[in-house]
Scaffold this motif. Structure first.
Motif, short mmCIF file in Angstrom:
data_model
loop_
_atom_site.label_atom_id
_atom_site.label_comp_id
_atom_site.label_asym_id
_atom_site.label_seq_id
_atom_site.Cartn_x
_atom_site.Cartn_y
_atom_site.Cartn_z
N PRO A 1 88.68 -91.63 63.14
CA PRO A 1 87.50 -91.97 62.99
C PRO A 1 86.81 -92.72 61.62
O PRO A 1 87.35 -92.00 60.49
N GLU A 2 86.14 -93.55 61.54
CA GLU A 2 85.59 -93.96 60.23
C GLU A 2 84.90 -93.30 59.61
O GLU A 2 84.76 -93.23 58.30
N ALA A 3 83.97 -92.51 60.42
CA ALA A 3 83.24 -91.44 59.88
C ALA A 3 82.97 -90.31 60.95
O ALA A 3 83.10 -90.59 61.95
N TYR A 4 82.53 -89.28 60.34
CA TYR A 4 82.02 -88.03 61.11
C TYR A 4 80.56 -87.66 60.69
O TYR A 4 80.13 -87.51 59.73
N LEU A 5 79.91 -87.90 61.83
CA LEU A 5 78.54 -87.41 61.75
C LEU A 5 77.94 -86.22 62.47
O LEU A 5 78.25 -86.06 63.63
N PHE A 6 77.39 -85.50 61.80
CA PHE A 6 77.11 -84.14 62.16
C PHE A 6 75.55 -83.80 62.63
O PHE A 6 74.96 -84.29 61.22
N GLN B 1 90.96 -84.22 53.31
CA GLN B 1 91.53 -85.56 53.79
C GLN B 1 90.88 -87.02 53.34
O GLN B 1 91.32 -88.06 53.63
N GLY B 2 89.67 -86.60 52.75
CA GLY B 2 89.11 -87.85 52.31
C GLY B 2 87.98 -88.45 53.37
O GLY B 2 87.71 -89.63 53.14
N ALA B 3 87.97 -87.84 54.39
CA ALA B 3 86.93 -88.22 55.47
C ALA B 3 85.44 -88.68 55.07
O ALA B 3 85.02 -87.80 54.28
N ARG B 4 84.83 -89.58 55.50
CA ARG B 4 83.61 -89.70 55.11
C ARG B 4 82.59 -88.96 56.35
O ARG B 4 82.77 -89.06 57.53
N MET B 5 81.64 -88.28 55.56
CA MET B 5 81.01 -87.46 56.50
C MET B 5 79.34 -87.76 56.02
O MET B 5 79.13 -87.75 54.84
N ALA B 6 78.49 -87.51 57.04
CA ALA B 6 76.94 -87.27 56.75
C ALA B 6 76.41 -86.38 57.88
O ALA B 6 76.98 -86.24 59.07
N VAL B 7 75.26 -85.78 57.65
CA VAL B 7 74.46 -85.16 58.54
C VAL B 7 73.36 -85.98 58.98
O VAL B 7 72.59 -86.57 58.39
#
Length: 224
Positions: free
Chosen positions: A3-8, A103-109
């Motif tokens: 995934p390009e980003a993980y949105l929680f 892992q350098g993943a891009r994440m946002a809430v």
């Protein structure tokens, strides 16, 4: 392909805060004559709603003798006191975020909670440093179940929502994530026992770690 980003989502997904909110609500309204047999089922209908929607629903639910603004103020004070005493993180959530960050993943809430309150809660829980930003319910063009929060988060990250993963516990939240085109996984939290999950084409997991794995496989398969 990952995934390009993980949105929680936050409440009920990263933080075990829905139970605190429910107990605080019941502690607020029970002494005022509201039967717990009615208050608890009503609270479950509030899960995943924005502050404005919660206020409107409370206005309809509460006895006419009670002022919703006063109930909300007391409820918030009770909840804040509970959070100050203990804000539990959902099992495995801290480990999942730390692993993805490594892992350098891009994440946002992406949460329906007011932005400043959400950032405070995540900071108290030790999770805020893992995400690039928190998008609160007062910081979006429209609230869940509208897809706007997830589309706005993807725009801010500069990623394609169709190649991003989104994780939700509530029906309103998962509806927003699916409508935004994300690889959406629902991890149910508080819900009526006899209420089936919505059939929106979402994936369903029992833990956040399982959900992340499902989303990663979904993105990889779509990318082939």
């Amino acid at each position: 392909m990952l995934p390009e980003a993980y949105l929680f989502d936050m409440d009920g997904l990263l933080l075990d805060s829905e139970r605190l909110a429910m107990s605080s609500f019941l502690d607020t309204v029970a002494p005022k004559g509201v039967a717990l047999s009615k208050a608890e089922p009503f609270f479950l209908t509030l899960v995943g709603t924005s502050a404005a929607t919660t206020n409107a629903m409370l206005l309809e639910f509460l006895p006419k003798a009670l002022k919703p603004a006063d109930v909300i103020e007391e409820w918030r004070a009770n909840f804040d006191a509970a959070v100050s005493a203990d804000l539990p993180v959902k099992e495995g959530a801290a480990e999942v975020l730390a692993d993805l960050a490594g892992q350098g993943a891009r994440m946002a809430v992406v949460t329906s909670t007011l932005g400043d309150r959400a950032r405070h809660h995540l900071e108290v829980a030790g999770l805020l440093g893992h995400v690039e930003f928190v998008l609160g319910g007062d910081e979006v063009r429209a609230t869940k179940p509208d897809p706007a929060p997830y589309l706005q988060a993807a725009e801010r990250l500069g990623v394609n929502p169709n190649r991003s993963a989104a994780f939700e516990d509530s029906d309103r939240g998962i509806a927003a994530a699916v409508a935004a085109g994300c690889h959406a996984v629902q991890i149910p939290d508080l819900r009526p026992v006899d209420q089936p999950l919505p059939d929106l084409g979402q994936m369903v997991a029992h833990s956040l770690a399982e959900a992340v794995s499902m989303a990663q496989h979904s993105v990889a398969n779509k990318g082939r």
